[in-house]
Design an enzyme around this catalytic site. Sequence first.
Site, PDB file in Angstrom:
ATOM      1  N   ASN A 176     -45.013  -4.569 -26.321  1.00 34.97           N
ATOM      2  CA  ASN A 176     -45.670  -4.998 -25.076  1.00 34.97           C
ATOM      3  C   ASN A 176     -46.997  -4.285 -24.798  1.00 34.97           C
ATOM      4  OD1 ASN A 176     -44.179  -2.668 -24.553  1.00 34.97           O
ATOM      5  ND2 ASN A 176     -43.927  -3.178 -22.404  1.00 34.97           N
ATOM      6  N   LYS A 187     -43.838   3.642 -36.484  1.00 37.55           N
ATOM      7  CA  LYS A 187     -43.214   2.363 -36.827  1.00 37.55           C
ATOM      8  C   LYS A 187     -43.541   1.394 -35.703  1.00 37.55           C
ATOM      9  CE  LYS A 187     -40.162  -0.349 -36.599  1.00 37.55           C
ATOM     10  NZ  LYS A 187     -40.453  -1.757 -36.229  1.00 37.55           N
ATOM     11  N   GLY A 236     -38.685   1.403 -26.172  1.00 43.74           N
ATOM     12  CA  GLY A 236     -38.142   0.078 -26.429  1.00 43.74           C
ATOM     13  C   GLY A 236     -36.975  -0.195 -25.497  1.00 43.74           C
ATOM     14  N   GLY A 270     -32.228   2.048 -27.716  1.00 44.53           N
ATOM     15  CA  GLY A 270     -32.361   3.471 -27.391  1.00 44.53           C
ATOM     16  C   GLY A 270     -31.025   4.205 -27.506  1.00 44.53           C
ATOM     17  N   GLU A 310     -38.029   6.215 -23.976  1.00 40.90           N
ATOM     18  CA  GLU A 310     -38.673   5.477 -22.869  1.00 40.90           C
ATOM     19  C   GLU A 310     -38.116   4.072 -22.944  1.00 40.90           C
ATOM     20  OE1 GLU A 310     -40.628   6.764 -20.731  1.00 40.90           O
ATOM     21  OE2 GLU A 310     -41.820   8.349 -21.626  1.00 40.90           O
ATOM     22  N   CYS A 341     -42.401  -2.464 -18.909  1.00 47.01           N
ATOM     23  CA  CYS A 341     -41.173  -1.733 -18.635  1.00 47.01           C
ATOM     24  C   CYS A 341     -41.041  -1.392 -17.163  1.00 47.01           C
ATOM     25  CB  CYS A 341     -41.159  -0.456 -19.460  1.00 47.01           C
ATOM     26  SG  CYS A 341     -42.675   0.478 -19.304  1.00 47.01           S
ATOM     27  N   GLU A 345     -32.835  -6.579 -17.158  1.00 45.34           N
ATOM     28  CA  GLU A 345     -34.285  -6.645 -17.374  1.00 45.34           C
ATOM     29  C   GLU A 345     -34.625  -8.013 -17.982  1.00 45.34           C
ATOM     30  OE1 GLU A 345     -35.891  -4.165 -20.569  1.00 45.34           O
ATOM     31  OE2 GLU A 345     -37.572  -3.670 -19.258  1.00 45.34           O
ATOM     32  N   GLU A 392     -43.713  11.123 -20.826  1.00 43.91           N
ATOM     33  CA  GLU A 392     -44.900  10.983 -21.670  1.00 43.91           C
ATOM     34  C   GLU A 392     -46.135  10.967 -20.781  1.00 43.91           C
ATOM     35  OE1 GLU A 392     -43.899   7.484 -24.202  1.00 43.91           O
ATOM     36  OE2 GLU A 392     -43.642   8.986 -25.787  1.00 43.91           O
TER      37      GLU A 392
HETATM   38  P1  NAD Z   1     -36.942  -3.171 -29.004  1.00 36.63           P
HETATM   39  O1  NAD Z   1     -35.964  -2.153 -28.546  1.00 36.63           O
HETATM   40  O2  NAD Z   1     -36.423  -4.468 -29.475  1.00 36.63           O
HETATM   41  O3  NAD Z   1     -37.842  -2.595 -30.193  1.00 36.63           O
HETATM   42  C1  NAD Z   1     -38.627  -1.428 -30.033  1.00 36.63           C
HETATM   43  C2  NAD Z   1     -38.937  -0.858 -31.404  1.00 36.63           C
HETATM   44  O4  NAD Z   1     -37.724  -0.411 -31.990  1.00 36.63           O
HETATM   45  C3  NAD Z   1     -39.542  -1.852 -32.390  1.00 36.63           C
HETATM   46  O5  NAD Z   1     -40.511  -1.194 -33.180  1.00 36.63           O
HETATM   47  C4  NAD Z   1     -38.334  -2.241 -33.227  1.00 36.63           C
HETATM   48  O6  NAD Z   1     -38.686  -2.705 -34.515  1.00 36.63           O
HETATM   49  C5  NAD Z   1     -37.596  -0.922 -33.303  1.00 36.63           C
HETATM   50  N1  NAD Z   1     -36.157  -1.047 -33.611  1.00 36.63           N
HETATM   51  C6  NAD Z   1     -35.350  -2.108 -33.450  1.00 36.63           C
HETATM   52  N2  NAD Z   1     -34.094  -1.831 -33.882  1.00 36.63           N
HETATM   53  C7  NAD Z   1     -34.112  -0.552 -34.315  1.00 36.63           C
HETATM   54  C8  NAD Z   1     -33.122   0.323 -34.852  1.00 36.63           C
HETATM   55  N3  NAD Z   1     -31.866  -0.069 -35.021  1.00 36.63           N
HETATM   56  N4  NAD Z   1     -33.476   1.573 -35.184  1.00 36.63           N
HETATM   57  C9  NAD Z   1     -34.735   2.006 -34.987  1.00 36.63           C
HETATM   58  N5  NAD Z   1     -35.736   1.227 -34.484  1.00 36.63           N
HETATM   59  C10 NAD Z   1     -35.419  -0.044 -34.143  1.00 36.63           C
HETATM   60  O7  NAD Z   1     -37.961  -3.349 -27.776  1.00 36.63           O
HETATM   61  P2  NAD Z   1     -39.186  -4.351 -27.671  1.00 36.63           P
HETATM   62  O8  NAD Z   1     -38.611  -5.715 -27.458  1.00 36.63           O
HETATM   63  O9  NAD Z   1     -40.167  -4.132 -28.772  1.00 36.63           O
HETATM   64  O10 NAD Z   1     -39.895  -3.820 -26.346  1.00 36.63           O
HETATM   65  C11 NAD Z   1     -39.476  -4.166 -25.088  1.00 36.63           C
HETATM   66  C12 NAD Z   1     -38.616  -3.086 -24.471  1.00 36.63           C
HETATM   67  O11 NAD Z   1     -39.337  -1.868 -24.435  1.00 36.63           O
HETATM   68  C13 NAD Z   1     -38.262  -3.372 -23.033  1.00 36.63           C
HETATM   69  O12 NAD Z   1     -36.915  -3.066 -22.787  1.00 36.63           O
HETATM   70  C14 NAD Z   1     -39.168  -2.445 -22.246  1.00 36.63           C
HETATM   71  O13 NAD Z   1     -38.708  -2.125 -20.970  1.00 36.63           O
HETATM   72  C15 NAD Z   1     -39.235  -1.273 -23.148  1.00 36.63           C
HETATM   73  N6  NAD Z   1     -40.422  -0.458 -22.852  1.00 36.63           N
HETATM   74  C16 NAD Z   1     -40.245   0.738 -22.201  1.00 36.63           C
HETATM   75  C17 NAD Z   1     -41.360   1.518 -21.858  1.00 36.63           C
HETATM   76  C18 NAD Z   1     -41.190   2.819 -21.127  1.00 36.63           C
HETATM   77  O14 NAD Z   1     -42.130   3.597 -21.098  1.00 36.63           O
HETATM   78  N7  NAD Z   1     -40.049   3.113 -20.553  1.00 36.63           N
HETATM   79  C19 NAD Z   1     -42.644   1.081 -22.196  1.00 36.63           C
HETATM   80  C20 NAD Z   1     -42.784  -0.126 -22.859  1.00 36.63           C
HETATM   81  C21 NAD Z   1     -41.655  -0.887 -23.187  1.00 36.63           C
END
Ligand code: NAD
Length: 490
Positions: free
Chosen positions: A151, A174, A227, A232, A249, A283, A384, A461
């Site tokens: 995002n 990554k 993510g 997480g 995060e 997020c 969410e 962060e």
């Molecule tokens: P996601 O969790 O699907 O993916 C995030 C990253 O993790 C990607 O690079 C993905 O390839 C990797 N990933 C996926 N499976 C994994 C695994 N098993 N092991 C290690 N890495 C893995 O999230 P997304 O769809 O890319 O992003 C959206 C999410 O991120 C939303 O929930 C949003 O709220 C959150 N987000 C949080 C913040 C914050 O600061 N709190 C900021 C931005 C986005």
Amino acid sequence: MKRDHYRMVINGERVDSDETFETFNPAKGEILATVAKASREHAEKAVQAARHAFDHGKWRKYPVGKRARVLNQIAAIMRERFQELVEIEVLNSGKAISAAQAQINQAIEDFEFYAGAIVGHRGTVNNVPNGFLNYTQKEPVGVCAQIIPWNYPLMMAAWKVAPALAAGCSVVVKPASLTPITAILLNEICHEAGVPEGVVNTVAGAGSVVGDYLVGHEDVNKVAFTGSTPIGKDIMEKASHTLKRVTLELGGKSPNLVFADADMEAAVAGSLFGIYFNTGQSCEARSRLFVHEEIYDEFIEEFITRAKKLQLGDPFDKGTHVGSIISRDQLEIIDSYVRSAEEEGATIALGGKERRVEGFENGHWYEPTVITNVTPDMKAVQEEIFGPVVVVETFQDEREVIKRANDTKFGLGSAIWTKDQGRATRVAHQLEAGIVMVNCPFSAFPGTPFGGYKESGFGRELCVETLDLYMEDKSILSYYGPKPINPFGV
Ligand code: NAD
């Protein structure tokens, strides 16, 4: 300028792979470029490059002033290449150009911020008995895996790479497969600025393969992840096997509280921005709107009138407010939440459907959406959505709204709109959220701690304290008394 193909970066070299994947322009639904797809073997090489650079390289041994100069140089090159970075971010994410400009500006400032912060970051000299000297020395934690969402592709990379480099760590980045390009460019810029080879490596590939491999790797000392909450949790569990340091995060469902005495103009404008900025794919999107019942009718009418004025369309048009959704899959997830709210009896007061945008017919566009008549147990209220969808509820008093605002597993952002300073402070102190915005539409600047309570994760962060998440405090205790100490007396 944009290329047709992007390679990963390992040990200072651009590396290709037998396999590639396509990355898209979501606004048009067309292929933007191909990207070398990292395998576990590539991830292994990247970790070994980072490990070698950390154990035997010079980066961590540079005086902080020298590391700071390189960070400033990264910022300077990003500034020179600002238009290019913005263009590629818009093409790869579909976000409005104004949003991309703001985020890339911030990414640049993040490097400048940490260049300054690291210079003043030091250990302590501690109170110990006479004859003893104890001081702490801050040392970089080691090799860090940094896993980035789609995002805010470049800004999230900057939030992680800048403090890690400042601290003297080596990293393997990554990026998300949907938006890998600007992280790869950032890696190239780091080298151009003078970061030695192996200190920053970028491998684009599946999270379940490359991300997972990095999280489990014995030679990785820390994982910084941004993510979704479910991934997480998975990462925290896997990282526990090697007791890695972890910062998470994660997702959010941030409440936005509008009290009866709020400045209507500021509250409407700030609440619109709070949910529709970055197409709601944020997020800390303020996606649960609580409006005091006395002003509800007036507020919601004005909110919807203005939401209708938001321009959706060409992301490169400076007048565009709301860009495209990142992918067809994400659009379908958003729509399924809206449909579920409808089935559970809520009212779709605005939007609630896909939009066809002229010239962008194959892209993924969703109307700014307002859902009213919701109840707290609805899926669309609890989970969410990560799209331009706000759920609206009314409330009667302060205590009640605080309880309802906190009735979520998340705890990232929150906002309060009131002219009563006492109330603002009282409520801010009781909200279970890492960030509270008081009469303020913005959530983050370099220097402001950013992170969550509860299932929105932990670790902050974007602030000075982040440096400590990339460092160990070594406590050094020495004796300087004139006589030897013989504790056993034998
Ligand atoms: P996601 O969790 O699907 O993916 C995030 C990253 O993790 C990607 O690079 C993905 O390839 C990797 N990933 C996926 N499976 C994994 C695994 N098993 N092991 C290690 N890495 C893995 O999230 P997304 O769809 O890319 O992003 C959206 C999410 O991120 C939303 O929930 C949003 O709220 C959150 N987000 C949080 C913040 C914050 O600061 N709190 C900021 C931005 C986005």
